[in-house]
Design an enzyme around this catalytic site. Structure first.
Site, PDB file in Angstrom:
ATOM      1  N   LYS A 141     -12.040   2.875  15.921  1.00 21.07           N
ATOM      2  CA  LYS A 141     -12.352   2.450  14.544  1.00 21.07           C
ATOM      3  C   LYS A 141     -11.843   1.026  14.323  1.00 21.07           C
ATOM      4  O   LYS A 141     -12.512   0.196  13.702  1.00 21.07           O
ATOM      5  CB  LYS A 141     -11.727   3.429  13.526  1.00 21.07           C
ATOM      6  N   HIS A 171     -14.272  -2.431   8.707  1.00 18.96           N
ATOM      7  CA  HIS A 171     -14.141  -3.420   7.634  1.00 18.96           C
ATOM      8  C   HIS A 171     -12.710  -3.952   7.538  1.00 18.96           C
ATOM      9  O   HIS A 171     -12.478  -5.139   7.452  1.00 18.96           O
ATOM     10  CB  HIS A 171     -14.563  -2.766   6.312  1.00 18.96           C
ATOM     11  N   ASP A 195      -7.859  -4.117  -0.979  1.00 15.25           N
ATOM     12  CA  ASP A 195      -8.589  -3.141  -1.771  1.00 15.25           C
ATOM     13  C   ASP A 195      -9.891  -2.930  -1.038  1.00 15.25           C
ATOM     14  O   ASP A 195     -10.525  -3.881  -0.567  1.00 15.25           O
ATOM     15  CB  ASP A 195      -8.830  -3.623  -3.202  1.00 15.25           C
ATOM     16  N   LYS A 251      -3.770   3.509   6.198  1.00 18.74           N
ATOM     17  CA  LYS A 251      -3.977   2.053   6.226  1.00 18.74           C
ATOM     18  C   LYS A 251      -2.818   1.385   6.962  1.00 18.74           C
ATOM     19  O   LYS A 251      -3.018   0.505   7.788  1.00 18.74           O
ATOM     20  CB  LYS A 251      -4.014   1.477   4.799  1.00 18.74           C
ATOM     21  N   PHE A 301      -9.442   8.866   7.338  1.00 20.42           N
ATOM     22  CA  PHE A 301      -9.201   9.302   5.962  1.00 20.42           C
ATOM     23  C   PHE A 301     -10.419   8.993   5.105  1.00 20.42           C
ATOM     24  O   PHE A 301     -11.422   8.481   5.598  1.00 20.42           O
ATOM     25  CB  PHE A 301      -7.941   8.629   5.398  1.00 20.42           C
ATOM     26  N   GLY A 302     -10.312   9.312   3.826  1.00 20.84           N
ATOM     27  CA  GLY A 302     -11.351   8.953   2.859  1.00 20.84           C
ATOM     28  C   GLY A 302     -12.731   9.432   3.264  1.00 20.84           C
ATOM     29  O   GLY A 302     -12.935  10.604   3.584  1.00 20.84           O
ATOM     30  N   THR A 350       0.833  -1.200   0.000  1.00 17.95           N
ATOM     31  CA  THR A 350       0.000   0.000   0.000  1.00 17.95           C
ATOM     32  C   THR A 350       0.863   1.243   0.000  1.00 17.95           C
ATOM     33  O   THR A 350       2.002   1.220   0.480  1.00 17.95           O
ATOM     34  CB  THR A 350      -0.932   0.033   1.235  1.00 17.95           C
ATOM     35  N   ASN A 351       0.305   2.327  -0.532  1.00 19.12           N
ATOM     36  CA  ASN A 351       0.935   3.645  -0.423  1.00 19.12           C
ATOM     37  C   ASN A 351       0.183   4.506   0.572  1.00 19.12           C
ATOM     38  O   ASN A 351       0.515   5.657   0.784  1.00 19.12           O
ATOM     39  CB  ASN A 351       0.899   4.357  -1.788  1.00 19.12           C
ATOM     40  N   ASN A 352      -0.864   3.954   1.151  1.00 16.49           N
ATOM     41  CA  ASN A 352      -1.743   4.729   2.020  1.00 16.49           C
ATOM     42  C   ASN A 352      -1.238   4.645   3.467  1.00 16.49           C
ATOM     43  O   ASN A 352      -1.309   3.605   4.106  1.00 16.49           O
ATOM     44  CB  ASN A 352      -3.166   4.163   1.888  1.00 16.49           C
TER      45      ASN A 352
HETATM   46  P1  ITT Z   1      -3.526   1.616  -1.773  1.00 12.48           P
HETATM   47  O1  ITT Z   1      -4.175   1.164  -3.044  1.00 12.48           O
HETATM   48  O2  ITT Z   1      -2.148   2.158  -1.978  1.00 12.48           O
HETATM   49  O3  ITT Z   1      -3.591   0.608  -0.670  1.00 12.48           O
HETATM   50  P2  ITT Z   1      -5.689   3.546  -1.720  1.00 12.48           P
HETATM   51  O4  ITT Z   1      -5.991   4.723  -0.829  1.00 12.48           O
HETATM   52  O5  ITT Z   1      -5.631   3.734  -3.187  1.00 12.48           O
HETATM   53  O6  ITT Z   1      -4.341   2.880  -1.171  1.00 12.48           O
HETATM   54  P3  ITT Z   1      -7.822   1.663  -2.226  1.00 12.48           P
HETATM   55  O7  ITT Z   1      -7.390   1.447  -3.623  1.00 12.48           O
HETATM   56  O8  ITT Z   1      -8.160   0.472  -1.400  1.00 12.48           O
HETATM   57  O9  ITT Z   1      -6.718   2.447  -1.358  1.00 12.48           O
HETATM   58  O10 ITT Z   1      -9.004   2.718  -2.289  1.00 12.48           O
HETATM   59  C1  ITT Z   1      -9.779   2.814  -1.230  1.00 12.48           C
HETATM   60  C2  ITT Z   1     -10.494   4.149  -1.190  1.00 12.48           C
HETATM   61  O11 ITT Z   1     -11.716   3.857  -0.489  1.00 12.48           O
HETATM   62  C3  ITT Z   1      -9.714   5.130  -0.318  1.00 12.48           C
HETATM   63  O12 ITT Z   1      -8.948   6.030  -1.066  1.00 12.48           O
HETATM   64  C4  ITT Z   1     -10.836   5.820   0.446  1.00 12.48           C
HETATM   65  O13 ITT Z   1     -11.387   6.859  -0.315  1.00 12.48           O
HETATM   66  C5  ITT Z   1     -11.897   4.728   0.587  1.00 12.48           C
HETATM   67  N1  ITT Z   1     -11.691   3.975   1.854  1.00 12.48           N
HETATM   68  C6  ITT Z   1     -11.197   2.720   2.006  1.00 12.48           C
HETATM   69  N2  ITT Z   1     -11.116   2.375   3.301  1.00 12.48           N
HETATM   70  C7  ITT Z   1     -11.562   3.448   3.978  1.00 12.48           C
HETATM   71  C8  ITT Z   1     -11.702   3.731   5.352  1.00 12.48           C
HETATM   72  O14 ITT Z   1     -11.331   2.873   6.294  1.00 12.48           O
HETATM   73  N3  ITT Z   1     -12.185   4.919   5.697  1.00 12.48           N
HETATM   74  C9  ITT Z   1     -12.538   5.822   4.763  1.00 12.48           C
HETATM   75  N4  ITT Z   1     -12.417   5.653   3.459  1.00 12.48           N
HETATM   76  C10 ITT Z   1     -11.934   4.471   3.046  1.00 12.48           C
END
Ligand code: ITT
Length: 192
Positions: free
Chosen positions: A171, A176, A69, A13, A148-149, A8-10
């Protein structure tokens, strides 16, 4: 300590997952292993995209690895944004995406939604999948500054706070990603 690559780059996460692993594993993310590639997520499901990320690392770095994902499925939007959660509005910006989603839901009475995660683990050439889901509702306006997100607009069922009003520890009790991670951790423990 045993180490595991989390593809992951997040950084949020990574922080959530590190907390869940309670120091039992050292988690290396993509920058830790020198992977600068934005791994293409061209699959049509969470599982396919999680597999693309974990298989990319396993093939190019010869390391066991897991990837998740994840995304938000909103009932009244035909389960959008789903796999397009990270770029729902067309840009990769959390606030813009969240406001775009609220706009699309304007006037909608059915606010039901769920967060979903699929983790793909590649270990010794085999692939294993773990899923986590949490049901909830979409708020009318964003509240909270944690996480985030879409966290500021998602209120999990049985709670009166959004994910963004919760600490990471709170959280992580219900999310999930935590549900899927606990399945992964249980699986890893069976092998010790
Ligand atoms: P990586 O692919 O590098 O792991 P990403 O941020 O692109 O990081 P995803 O492809 O899994 O991650 O996209 C998930 C998106 O869904 C993320 O950017 C958020 O907008 C949303 N998301 C996923 N999990 C979340 C959470 O726990 N809380 C809030 N938003 C979430």
């Amino acid at each position: 300590m045993r180490s595991l690559v989390f593809a992951t780059n997040n950084q949020y996460k990574t922080a959530e997952v590190n907390k869940l692993l309670e120091g039992k594993y050292e988690v290396l993310n993509l920058s830790d292993i020198g992977c600068e590639t934005d791994i293409p997520e061209t699959g049509s499901s969470f599982a396919e995209n999680a597999n693309l990320k974990s298989h990319y690392v396993a093939a190019n770095y010869q390391m066991d690895c897991f990837a998740d994902d994840s995304g938000l499925e909103v009932e009244a939007l035909n389960n959008e944004p789903g796999i397009f959660s990270a770029r729902y509005s067309g840009v990769r910006d959390d606030r813009t995406n969240l406001l775009f989603l609220l706009d699309r839901l304007k006037g909608q009475v059915n606010r039901a939604a769920r967060f979903k995660t699929v983790i793909s683990l590649v270990q010794g050439g085999n692939t294993f999948l773990f899923e986590g889901v949490i049901e909830g509702t979409i708020r009318e306006v964003p509240v909270g500054d944690q996480g985030f997100g879409y966290d500021p607009i998602f209120e999990p069922q049985g709670y009166e706070q959004t994910f963004a009003e919760m600490s990471m520890a709170q959280k992580n009790e219900i999310s999930h990603r935590a549900i899927a991670m606990r399945k992964l951790i249980a699986f890893l423990k069976e092998q010790v």
